[in-house]
Design an enzyme around this catalytic site. Structure first.
Site, PDB file in Angstrom:
ATOM      1  N   HIS A 101       0.813  -1.229   0.000  1.00 47.05           N
ATOM      2  CA  HIS A 101       0.000   0.000   0.000  1.00 47.05           C
ATOM      3  C   HIS A 101       0.844   1.275   0.000  1.00 47.05           C
ATOM      4  O   HIS A 101       0.892   1.981  -0.988  1.00 47.05           O
ATOM      5  CB  HIS A 101      -1.010   0.055   1.159  1.00 47.05           C
TER       6      HIS A 101
ATOM      7  N   ASP B 257      -5.007  -7.958  -3.730  1.00 44.27           N
ATOM      8  CA  ASP B 257      -5.257  -7.826  -2.297  1.00 44.27           C
ATOM      9  C   ASP B 257      -6.568  -8.479  -1.853  1.00 44.27           C
ATOM     10  O   ASP B 257      -6.641  -9.687  -1.697  1.00 44.27           O
ATOM     11  CB  ASP B 257      -5.189  -6.339  -1.934  1.00 44.27           C
TER      12      ASP B 257
HETATM   13 ZN   LIG Z   1      -3.337  -6.854   2.417  1.00 45.38          ZN
END
Ligand SMILES: [Zn+2]
Length: 420
Positions: free
Chosen positions: A251, A302
């Site tokens: 991220h 993800d």
């Molecule tokens: Zn993750």
């Protein structure tokens, strides 16, 4: 020796080239020659052939949340749903769900997945007879789907649910040492204290293994780290010895300017997960600034709200455009690099992600005659194609998708069964 003749292929330059003969010797590429007429013995791959796509950040079980967790709220209200789901999964159902999810990835052209694995233990935290039973279910699932996997076993010590947690970092290390070929992960600075993070970092360093961690996904995570440790999450991890060329920050949506320099100077990778970040209302990470500082870029689906690496790559650029009101922040070649070699490097598979002699024979071919891609020049295909345009996928010289269908799995039926 298998010969594949590609109508167009991306060999790592700015644009694809035409009439490329790729010769495979077992699981590796033996030779690549451009501008060659198709030999009669070669299999013809129409469209555009790319190095296999890497999905560098996956939580396979979260595929079960797709379309079921769209209530108003934030990341934190979504997380409540995720924790409730995690309570319902056992090794058998995990194998079925992950196998179908990895097969869905195969159909989308993914040849390598990095599974960030923290659903370790039984209900209430009870240990299975084999404490790595859940991890082995994931390894079996990927093998059955034909997709290469790097299992990043995530240390999780505080919060979350009991099924995630090991007693301490030493217990994590002891358990994971029995998993051949595993990589390491620190779930986040929320879930692992600095001393625990140092143990995980040492374990990965001793093995030369990839090390991943969620970093600054949420402003509240930054606030937590500042209050508890007087530092940002990236600084906490750097002090623990975690950040270097084998490290991938997942991220990095809300890093400070110093964090960007820290990750870039270390030669770390940042794995952006743009479709999840927008699904969870996380924000837009500074991908261009991170790349400019020297960080590598990779992509992950993800939470699997979407499994489509073309969409991830486009969203990397699209997010930049929205945030900067400037177009062309990344070239097509840079986006492809993030979707292929960048992900392979992040997962420590350094001999993959490119079409070159000696590289692993992982290839993905997309149609250039679908309703989405018809009339699109090969150099622009990444701005037009979706996972539904993937026609052929080869992993280690083995065909796993042919003509747009998985060679052994009825993917939609298995997803339906696994999610019923
Ligand atoms: Zn993750």
């Amino acid at each position: 020796m298998t010969e594949l003749w590609c109508e167009h292929a991306w060999l790592g330059g700015d644009e694809p080239v035409g009439s490329v003969l790729v010769e495979l010797d077992g699981e590796r590429i033996a030779a690549v020659r451009a501008g060659v007429a198709a030999p009669p013995t070669a299999e013809r791959l129409a469209g555009l052939t790319l190095p296999g796509l890497a999905n560098a950040h996956s939580h396979a079980f979260q595929r079960a949340l797709r379309g079921r967790a769209q209530q108003p709220g934030s990341f934190w209200t979504w997380r409540e749903r995720m924790l409730a789901l995690a309570e319902t999964i056992d090794p058998d159902s995990y194998l079925r769900l992950a196998r179908a999810t990895y097969a869905e990835m195969a159909l989308a052209g993914v040849t390598l997945v990095g599974e960030f694995h923290y659903l370790h233990h039984g209900p209430g935290g009870a240990r299975y007879d084999d404490p790595n039973e859940m991890g082995r279910a994931l390894l079996a699932a990927a093998a059955q789907a034909g997709v290469r996997i790097v299992l990043l076993d995530a240390c999780y010590l505080d919060g979350g649910c009991a099924r995630f947690r090991d007693a301490d970092a030493e217990a994590w290390a002891q358990r994971v040492s029995a998993l051949d070929g595993a990589g390491a992960a620190i779930h986040s600075v929320r879930a692992v204290d600095p001393a625990g993070a140092a143990v995980v970092a040492d374990w990965a360093a001793a093995r030369g293994a990839p090390l991943h961690a969620h970093v600054s996904e949420q402003p509240a995570e930054n606030d937590f780290a500042r209050e508890r440790f007087g530092a940002t999450p990236a600084q906490v991890l750097a002090q623990a010895g975690a950040i270097g060329p084998r490290f991938t920050a997942i991220h990095a949506t809300h890093p400070s300017a110093d964090d960007i320099a820290l990750l870039g100077d270390a030669g770390a990778t940042v794995c952006m997960c743009p479709t999840t970040e927008r699904d969870l209302a996380d924000g837009i990470g500074p991908a261009r600034a991170l790349a400019g500082a020297g960080a590598g870029l990779a992509l992950g689906s993800d939470s699997h709200a979407v499994i489509d690496m073309f969409e991830e790559a486009r969203a990397l650029e699209g997010g930049e455009r929205l945030a900067s009101r400037t177009r062309g922040r990344f070239s097509a070649a840079e986006l492809l690099q993030a979707a292929t070699a960048g992900g392979y490097a992040s997962l420590g598979v350094r001999d993959g992600g490119r079409l070159a002699p000696g590289a692993l024979a992982d290839l993905t071919t997309i149609a250039l005659d679908s309703v989405r891609t018809a009339g699109v020049p090969p150099a622009g295909a990444i701005f037009a194609a979706t996972g539904a345009d993937v026609r052929e996928v080869v992993v280690g010289g083995r065909r796993i998708v042919r003509g747009g269908a998985h060679v052994s799995i009825d993917v939609a039926a298995e997803l339906r069964a696994a999610l019923s």
